[in-house]
Enzyme design. Structure first.
Site, PDB file in Angstrom:
ATOM      1  N   ASP A 137     -18.967 -18.853  24.481  1.00 45.73           N
ATOM      2  CA  ASP A 137     -18.359 -20.186  24.585  1.00 45.73           C
ATOM      3  C   ASP A 137     -18.884 -21.021  25.761  1.00 45.73           C
ATOM      4  O   ASP A 137     -18.748 -22.247  25.752  1.00 45.73           O
ATOM      5  CB  ASP A 137     -16.831 -20.059  24.719  1.00 45.73           C
ATOM      6  CG  ASP A 137     -16.207 -19.337  23.530  1.00 45.73           C
ATOM      7  OD1 ASP A 137     -16.806 -19.365  22.443  1.00 45.73           O
ATOM      8  OD2 ASP A 137     -15.126 -18.749  23.701  1.00 45.73           O
TER       9      ASP A 137
ATOM     10  N   ARG B 191     -30.946 -47.460   6.526  1.00 44.19           N
ATOM     11  CA  ARG B 191     -32.296 -47.625   7.097  1.00 44.19           C
ATOM     12  C   ARG B 191     -33.283 -46.606   6.528  1.00 44.19           C
ATOM     13  O   ARG B 191     -34.461 -46.628   6.847  1.00 44.19           O
ATOM     14  CB  ARG B 191     -32.240 -47.457   8.625  1.00 44.19           C
ATOM     15  CG  ARG B 191     -31.794 -48.712   9.363  1.00 44.19           C
ATOM     16  CD  ARG B 191     -32.392 -48.773  10.777  1.00 44.19           C
ATOM     17  NE  ARG B 191     -32.182 -47.540  11.524  1.00 44.19           N
ATOM     18  CZ  ARG B 191     -31.126 -47.312  12.322  1.00 44.19           C
ATOM     19  NH1 ARG B 191     -30.199 -48.230  12.446  1.00 44.19           N
ATOM     20  NH2 ARG B 191     -31.012 -46.191  12.975  1.00 44.19           N
TER      21      ARG B 191
ATOM     22  N   GLU C  24     -15.051 -25.996  16.849  1.00 38.30           N
ATOM     23  CA  GLU C  24     -13.801 -25.507  16.244  1.00 38.30           C
ATOM     24  C   GLU C  24     -12.561 -25.980  17.007  1.00 38.30           C
ATOM     25  O   GLU C  24     -11.496 -26.143  16.430  1.00 38.30           O
ATOM     26  CB  GLU C  24     -13.795 -23.979  16.154  1.00 38.30           C
ATOM     27  CG  GLU C  24     -13.823 -23.290  17.514  1.00 38.30           C
ATOM     28  CD  GLU C  24     -13.641 -21.770  17.461  1.00 38.30           C
ATOM     29  OE1 GLU C  24     -13.386 -21.221  16.382  1.00 38.30           O
ATOM     30  OE2 GLU C  24     -13.762 -21.143  18.531  1.00 38.30           O
TER      31      GLU C  24
ATOM     32  N   CYS D 148      -6.510  -6.739  24.233  1.00 40.44           N
ATOM     33  CA  CYS D 148      -5.439  -5.758  24.440  1.00 40.44           C
ATOM     34  C   CYS D 148      -4.137  -6.410  24.903  1.00 40.44           C
ATOM     35  O   CYS D 148      -4.064  -6.970  25.991  1.00 40.44           O
ATOM     36  CB  CYS D 148      -5.914  -4.721  25.460  1.00 40.44           C
ATOM     37  SG  CYS D 148      -4.676  -3.497  25.870  1.00 40.44           S
TER      38      CYS D 148
ATOM     39  N   GLY E  63     -16.523 -21.852  19.921  1.00 41.53           N
ATOM     40  CA  GLY E  63     -16.478 -22.376  21.288  1.00 41.53           C
ATOM     41  C   GLY E  63     -15.077 -22.441  21.852  1.00 41.53           C
ATOM     42  O   GLY E  63     -14.854 -22.933  22.939  1.00 41.53           O
TER      43      GLY E  63
HETATM   44  O1  F6P Z   1     -14.481 -16.404  22.693  1.00 42.12           O
HETATM   45  C1  F6P Z   1     -15.426 -16.098  21.734  1.00 42.12           C
HETATM   46  C2  F6P Z   1     -14.959 -16.493  20.357  1.00 42.12           C
HETATM   47  O2  F6P Z   1     -15.976 -16.181  19.432  1.00 42.12           O
HETATM   48  C3  F6P Z   1     -14.529 -17.948  20.202  1.00 42.12           C
HETATM   49  O3  F6P Z   1     -15.618 -18.823  20.103  1.00 42.12           O
HETATM   50  C4  F6P Z   1     -13.674 -17.887  18.977  1.00 42.12           C
HETATM   51  O4  F6P Z   1     -12.722 -18.910  18.967  1.00 42.12           O
HETATM   52  C5  F6P Z   1     -13.001 -16.535  19.106  1.00 42.12           C
HETATM   53  O5  F6P Z   1     -13.808 -15.773  19.985  1.00 42.12           O
HETATM   54  C6  F6P Z   1     -12.848 -15.779  17.813  1.00 42.12           C
HETATM   55  O6  F6P Z   1     -12.140 -14.622  18.082  1.00 42.12           O
HETATM   56  P1  F6P Z   1     -12.011 -13.400  17.070  1.00 42.12           P
HETATM   57  O7  F6P Z   1     -13.318 -12.675  17.082  1.00 42.12           O
HETATM   58  O8  F6P Z   1     -10.917 -12.582  17.634  1.00 42.12           O
HETATM   59  O9  F6P Z   1     -11.734 -13.971  15.718  1.00 42.12           O
END
Ligand code: F6P
Length: 319
Positions: A128, A212, A223, A73, A171
């Protein structure tokens, strides 16, 4: 305290429903009314309030997502927005608020209390695991299990075709999900934002293992560190494998919560109401050495969660 509000905010995480259930049922048992606030802080500003009782949270613990829904928000980021939210809480007779969400949501809760005197308790809900002073956040364990299950499947097809897969996991700015899931699948390389990427070293290690006799390769990239495409571009011609890319994306946020997340969320939800009853506020319920403890939000939000470098080293040795 006669009435409390509960909301979920920011990115959803598996286990949020178990936390809602626990807060509602604890309050109900102690004869405190509960209002569920839909769509996080947006719903608070739009007065999307629903009365909740013992039976309204029946059968939700096993559900993924959040039955209260969630949002990010913009208006609540402003002082005026938070003042409006406080007025709405007061005019609806809501004495205190339980906020389940990530760092941004907990920061919003703290500001609501500091600026307007609304007692708040925060619960760390994010996949995360990037919130300081708690060992685990609600949803992390389920997310990791989803990552492991999915990457394991990729490993099957990787072996059949003698390929490498570069898997990008979520993450935000933290490498926790990449490190823990990468370690759990025995990934050949794990790339996290907390450490500089050495593509040369990664390529050399994978090439040596290929010589090997290894027949598959998994590279997990957080990410926040890089993208799967960039990693593949850097290494694919030097590792001796045909390379494919998979971005796990929002699949990591869904699914029925694991037993660990259900129990963690239940303990935190219960503790949040008990803390408010004891007159405590401005705290986050945290998992600390197996115990649920209330830590001041101020302390939580002024610390950065560090990645466990010993674990990172261990993952390297074991792969
Ligand atoms: O914070 C949780 C998360 O899933 C992160 O890992 C990711 O970068 C982000 O939210 C993605 O946000 P949205 O759902 O707004 O695309």
């Amino acid at each position: 305290m006669k009435k409390i509000g509960v909301l979920t905010s920011g990115g959803d995480s598996p286990g949020m429903n178990a936390a809602i259930r626990a807060a509602v049922r604890t309050a109900y048992t102690d004869e405190i009314a509960v209002v569920g606030i839909r769509r996080g802080y947006s719903g608070l500003l739009d007065e999307e309030f629903i009365d909740m009782d013992y039976s309204s949270v029946g059968g939700i613990m096993e559900k993924g997502g959040t039955v209260l829904r969630s949002s990010r928000c913009e208006e609540f980021r402003t002082e005026e927005g938070r003042a409006k939210a406080a007025d709405l809480l007061r005019s609806n007779g809501i004495d205190a608020l339980v906020v389940i969400g990530g760092e941004g949501s907990l920061n919003g809760a703290k500001l609501l209390m500091d600026e307007n005197g609304i007692p708040v308790i925060g619960l760390p809900g994010t996949i995360d695991n990037d919130i300081a002073m708690t060992d685990m956040c609600i949803g992390v364990d389920t997310c990791l299990n989803t990552c492991v299950e999915t990457i394991q499947k990729l490993k099957d097809t990787a072996s059949s075709h003698e390929r490498a897969f570069v898997v990008e996991v979520m993450g935000r700015n933290s490498g926790y999900v990449a490190l823990a899931s990468g370690m759990a699948v025995g990934a050949e390389a794990i790339i996290v934002p907390e450490l500089p990427v050495d593509y040369e070293a990664i390529a050399e290690k994978i090439w040596n293992e290929r010589k090997r006799g290894k027949i598959n390769c998994i590279i997990v990239v957080a990410e926040g560190a890089s993208s799967a495409y960039t990693v593949a571009r850097h290494v694919e011609h030097r590792i001796g494998y045909e390379t494919r890319i998979t971005i796990l994306g929002h699949i990591q946020r869904g699914g029925s919560p694991t037993a660990f997340d259900r129990v963690l969320a239940s303990r935190m939800g219960y503790a949040s109401v008990k803390a408010l009853e004891e007159g405590k506020a401005g705290m986050m319920m945290s998992l600390n050495g197996g115990k649920i403890k209330g830590i001041p939000l101020e302390e939580v939000l002024s610390h950065k969660k560090e990645l466990d470098m010993e674990l990172m080293e261990m993952a390297k040795i074991l792969s």
